[in-house]
Design an enzyme around this catalytic site. Structure first.
Site, PDB file in Angstrom:
ATOM      1  N   ALA A   1      31.078-110.933  24.237  1.00  0.00           N
ATOM      2  CA  ALA A   1      32.275-110.183  23.843  1.00  0.00           C
ATOM      3  C   ALA A   1      33.013-110.942  22.765  1.00  0.00           C
ATOM      4  CB  ALA A   1      33.187-109.954  25.052  1.00  0.00           C
ATOM      5  N   CYS A   2      33.767-110.210  21.920  1.00  0.00           N
ATOM      6  CA  CYS A   2      34.631-110.840  20.928  1.00  0.00           C
ATOM      7  C   CYS A   2      36.036-110.309  21.119  1.00  0.00           C
ATOM      8  CB  CYS A   2      34.108-110.588  19.512  1.00  0.00           C
ATOM      9  SG  CYS A   2      34.236-108.882  18.968  1.00  0.00           S
ATOM     10  N   ALA A   3      36.839-110.313  20.086  1.00  0.00           N
ATOM     11  CA  ALA A   3      38.256-109.961  20.222  1.00  0.00           C
ATOM     12  C   ALA A   3      38.465-108.524  20.673  1.00  0.00           C
ATOM     13  CB  ALA A   3      38.966-110.195  18.899  1.00  0.00           C
TER      14      ALA A   3
END
Length: 709
Positions: free
Chosen positions: A646-648
């Site tokens: 996952a990222c932002a």
């Protein structure tokens, strides 16, 4: 001779296209992880930037030695140290991203980074020239025309090793009159040296030699966590991090023979990395001096494009990559390496006209310092005097490169050099940042208003919350994704046909007006206050036009975005949330809603005696697990999933077969504004919920895989 038929040509072209698509599909997961890796240090920059900006404003407006001065200096240095160590932060982040957050890989990356830079430091040296009675010259004065007066210095002796030494006792020249040193066969072909007879540039900074490469500019050498080595910006850190990750993934479970079994497993990883970075260090030593000088030339050349054109081109490319999550990869070199410009290069490449204009503006902006520094200095030497002072007394400022790094360095030393000073040298700091304020402050919020007004009147009240909260978030913090992804996956042509051109125009005008307002990551109102309002009113770091033209660009973008989106959504029949008749657009989850009504997720009543708070918590957790389980099913099941990350704002997944992924099924679970599938790479845009989904998916996958063993 055999010739291809049209059918064979079509078949060949089709196969080539399929191979190209497969290759792109395979590279997307790698680039996706790289983009995610960039987010880790980037997430630190907002708070560091605020500390740096606020600290500089307090310190520059306080008297030396007072509480305000020390407080401001403390805050400033806390922020500045983060930007000064970006290479090693990127090194660690890349290692973490490609090893599922392994701490061993992070430590290994630091070891590799130290080894690589230590090798360079061992081979790096200055260029010291030999002297004798025939080639040593000294500058003793300046004539009435501002021209240097050179005299041949003959008091030189040669020692037993053949090295020249000055015989001061026999000197006929007063040492106090010596202004500069030069070595050459005549006055016309002098090479400038310092008092140690090391070759120097026009600013008095020494040149370096590395292997067979001579005259490496001082700006390409820096201190990397205490090691004097090549200034590779974030590039070397990224490569070292990748090598550390590769070594970890391959060797962290390796079992060695019993005699050396102590070094098995994770202990083997830093040892292998220690050796693996040796060739990388030599590669950088072979090519980086040329690459670095080339990037510096690019940064200078791009800054000479007329009328903000460089800013316009930048934003077309940067915004085009946002849907793929790769924009961080694009802007990193322009923000943090000399591809985005260099203060040292701006000084060294300044024309006589620019030098004269700089001296005039700098003297007016820093009158107290100018009176001390330039008192008695002839007009022809003022520019060189200022340049020498900055390069020798403020090396971090002098060597700073990259649009954002330079901006923060100037803010940190605003009493020595400011944005309008550098503007006289043709350095438009902020050209790859300031344009974001135009569409983040008012542009996209007005696009949100336009989309909301396209919702039927009877549904507007129900969907008002999601539009206005997203618009306010964008205005305040510059976080655009809630609005951008509302229309991106519904109608990509809105993003590329309306939003991207308008964003590029915002950058065009910001560059044209030379708005030097920097930012942390996004151009919201908070960043505008910290990097625009405070530097202007606190220390006149920039002109009023530079500080407030941003608001004018924002005001112009507001109607452009409003009318552009209003008519595009209306006549393009884009079914934005609420327009299709649905009104269940809310930020709360289904589990939270049922819990508030005293019900479990399945609709049954909460047992008596069980606290409502605990039951609500259990219901929320159960709903998240169910959702994570469903996502796994829609991704083709446990067997089809290779990696979960996952990222932002996105859930980033790697699968074996992208055709097995049910994109509509994932979106039907709620919370997601869209999904993107490229080969084996899958990205689902959530905007925050992904941080809760990721660990639960990993846990469920582990349980499913253990049950099959």
């Amino acid at each position: 001779m055999k010739s291809f038929s049209s059918i064979e040509w079509k078949s060949s072209a089709k196969n080539s296209w399929e191979m190209f698509k497969k290759g792109c599909g395979n590279i997307m997961p790698t680039l996706s992880k790289l983009s995610k890796a960039f987010l880790l240090p980037i997430a630190l920059l907002p708070i560091a930037g605020v500390f740096l900006g606020v600290g500089s404003a307090i310190a520059s407006n306080s008297v030396d030695g007072t509480f305000g001065y020390f407080l401001g200096s403390l805050l400033n240095k806390m922020g500045d140290v983060c930007f000064g160590n970006l290479p090693v932060l990127f090194c660690i982040s890349v290692a973490l991203a490609y090893t599922k957050d392994s701490g061993i890989a992070a430590i290994t990356a630091v070891v590799g980074f130290l080894v690589m830079n230590g090798m360079q430091a061992a081979l790096l040296h200055t260029q010291q020239l030999n002297i004798d009675t025939t080639n040593l010259w000294v500058q003793t004065s300046i004539d009435e025309n501002g021209k240097a007066v050179w005299e041949h210095f003959t008091s030189v002796v040669v020692d037993a090793n053949g090295k020249g030494k000055i015989n001061w006792a026999d000197s006929s020249i007063n040492l106090q009159n010596i202004m500069a040193w030069g070595i050459g066969s005549s006055e016309d072909n002098l090479r400038m040296v310092n008092s140690n007879f090391e070759l120097i540039d026009g600013a008095g900074s020494v040149y370096y030699s590395l292997l067979w490469i001579n005259k490496i500019p001082n700006g390409l050498i820096t201190s990397n966590i205490g090691v004097n080595s090549l200034n590779t910006g974030v590039f070397a850190g990224i490569f070292v991090g990748a090598i550390a990750a590769k070594c970890y993934n391959k060797f962290h479970q390796t079992q060695l023979p019993s005699a050396i079994s102590f070094f098995s497993g994770t202990k083997l990883v830093p040892i292998v990395t220690f050796v693996a970075v040796i060739p990388l260090s030599f590669i950088f030593m072979f090519i980086w001096p040329y690459v670095g000088m080339g990037l510096a030339a690019f940064g200078q050349a791009s800054g000479k494009l007329p009328g903000g054109l460089d800013s316009f081109i930048y934003e077309v490319a940067e915004r085009s990559l946002v849907p793929f999550g790769l924009h961080h990869v694009f802007y990193a070199p322009l923000w943090w390496t000399n591809a985005g410009g260099s203060i040292a290069e701006a000084f060294n490449k300044a024309t006589p006209e620019q030098q004269a204009e700089f001296v005039k503006i700098w003297s007016a902006n820093h009158s107290v310092l100018a009176e001390t520094l330039l008192n008695g200095v002839s007009e022809g030497l003022k520019f060189q005097t200022i340049r020498n002072m900055i390069s020798s007394d403020y090396p971090d400022l002098w060597k700073s490169m990259g649009d954002q790094t330079m901006a923060y360095s100037v803010i940190a030393k605003i009493n020595v050099l400011n944005f309008t000073d550098l503007e006289a040298l043709g350095l438009n700091i902020g050209r790859f940042q300031s344009g974001k304020f135009g569409f983040m402050l008012l542009g996209l919020p007005m696009a949100g208003l336009a989309m909301w007004l396209n919702v039927p009147k009877e549904n507007r009240k129900e969907v008002m919350g999601i539009y206005f909260s997203a618009a306010f978030t964008c205005f305040l913090t510059g976080i655009t994704e809630p609005i951008e992804y509302t229309f991106l996956f519904l109608a990509p042509w809105l993003f590329y046909g309306v939003h991207m051109p308008l964003a590029a125009i915002s950058f065009l005008f910001a560059g044209l007006f030379k708005t030097h307002v920097s930012m942390t990551v996004s151009g919201g109102f908070i960043d505008y206050i910290v990097f625009g309002v405070i530097p202007y009113f606190g220390s006149k770091a920039m002109s009023a036009k530079s500080a407030f033209a941003i608001l004018g660009v924002s005001a112009a973008m507001a109607p452009a975005y409003f009318f552009g989106f209003y008519f595009a959504v209306k006549y393009g029949n884009v079914m934005v949330p609420g327009r299709d008749g649905s009104t269940n657009v809310q930020l709360a989850t289904k589990a939270e809603y049922k819990a508030s009504k005293g019900l479990n997720v399945d609709g049954s009543k909460i047992e008596e005696g069980k606290s409502t708070k605990a039951s609500a918590k259990d219901a929320v957790e159960e709903a998240r697990i169910q959702k994570a389980t469903k996502i796994i099913e829609f991704l083709g099941g446990e067997a089809n999933i290779v990696d979960v990350d996952a990222c932002a704002s996105r859930l980033r997944l790697t699968v074996k077969d992208g055709s097995l992924v049910d994109k509509d099924g994932i979106i039907s679970l709620g919370g997601a504004t869209g999904a993107l599938i490229r080969g084996t790479n899958v990205q689902v845009v959530y905007g925050g919920e992904q941080e809760a989904i990721k660990p639960r998916m990993i846990k469920i996958l582990d349980e499913q895989r253990k049950s099959k063993k």
